[in-house]
Design a protein around this motif. Structure first.
Motif, mmCIF file in Angstrom:
data_model
loop_
_atom_site.group_PDB
_atom_site.id
_atom_site.type_symbol
_atom_site.label_atom_id
_atom_site.label_comp_id
_atom_site.label_asym_id
_atom_site.label_seq_id
_atom_site.Cartn_x
_atom_site.Cartn_y
_atom_site.Cartn_z
ATOM 1 N N GLN A 50 -40.454 -4.345 105.068
ATOM 2 C CA GLN A 50 -41.682 -3.643 104.696
ATOM 3 C C GLN A 50 -41.344 -2.332 103.985
ATOM 4 O O GLN A 50 -40.475 -1.586 104.439
ATOM 5 C CB GLN A 50 -42.508 -3.315 105.949
ATOM 6 N N TYR A 52 -41.846 1.600 102.887
ATOM 7 C CA TYR A 52 -42.334 2.783 103.604
ATOM 8 C C TYR A 52 -43.741 3.114 103.139
ATOM 9 O O TYR A 52 -44.009 3.174 101.940
ATOM 10 C CB TYR A 52 -41.397 3.963 103.346
ATOM 11 N N THR A 53 -44.639 3.330 104.077
ATOM 12 C CA THR A 53 -46.018 3.644 103.730
ATOM 13 C C THR A 53 -46.492 4.933 104.396
ATOM 14 O O THR A 53 -47.682 5.215 104.430
ATOM 15 C CB THR A 53 -46.970 2.498 104.146
ATOM 16 N N GLU A 55 -46.338 9.268 105.229
ATOM 17 C CA GLU A 55 -46.642 10.478 104.476
ATOM 18 C C GLU A 55 -45.459 10.875 103.586
ATOM 19 O O GLU A 55 -44.304 10.678 103.955
ATOM 20 C CB GLU A 55 -46.938 11.634 105.440
ATOM 21 N N SER A 56 -45.759 11.450 102.421
ATOM 22 C CA SER A 56 -44.682 11.922 101.555
ATOM 23 C C SER A 56 -44.139 13.258 102.034
ATOM 24 O O SER A 56 -43.011 13.617 101.748
ATOM 25 C CB SER A 56 -45.164 12.036 100.104
#
Length: 84
Positions: A50, A52-53, A55-56
């Motif tokens: 998967q 990475y989704t 926070e930046s």
């Protein structure tokens, strides 16, 4: 970052913060020794890996050290402002 912050934990800090940038690296590890076998770009990920989704970046209170999403600090500042 154009909004005022207030720490949701200590509820006193409005000035001292650390902005922590998150730079994800997708890697494939050797299961025996944990060494990085390959570093993968987003287009090289297989269906079981998967992307990475998260926070930046995150915000850390420079007083108490709590680390949260930026939205938590902004909402706390707005909440206290409206109570006045």
């Amino acid at each position: 970052m154009a909004s005022p912050y207030l720490c949701p934990n200590c509820k006193s800090n409005r000035m001292r913060f650390n902005i922590v940038e998150q730079v994800p690296r997708s890697v494939r590890l050797d299961p025996q020794n944990g060494n990085v076998v390959a570093e993968l770009s987003p287009d090289q990920l297989d269906p079981f890996h998967q992307p990475y989704t998260g926070e930046s970046y995150l915000v850390q209170c420079g007083v108490c050290g709590v680390m949260e999403r930026e939205e938590s600090f902004i909402k706390m500042a707005q909440h206290v402002q409206y109570q006045r």
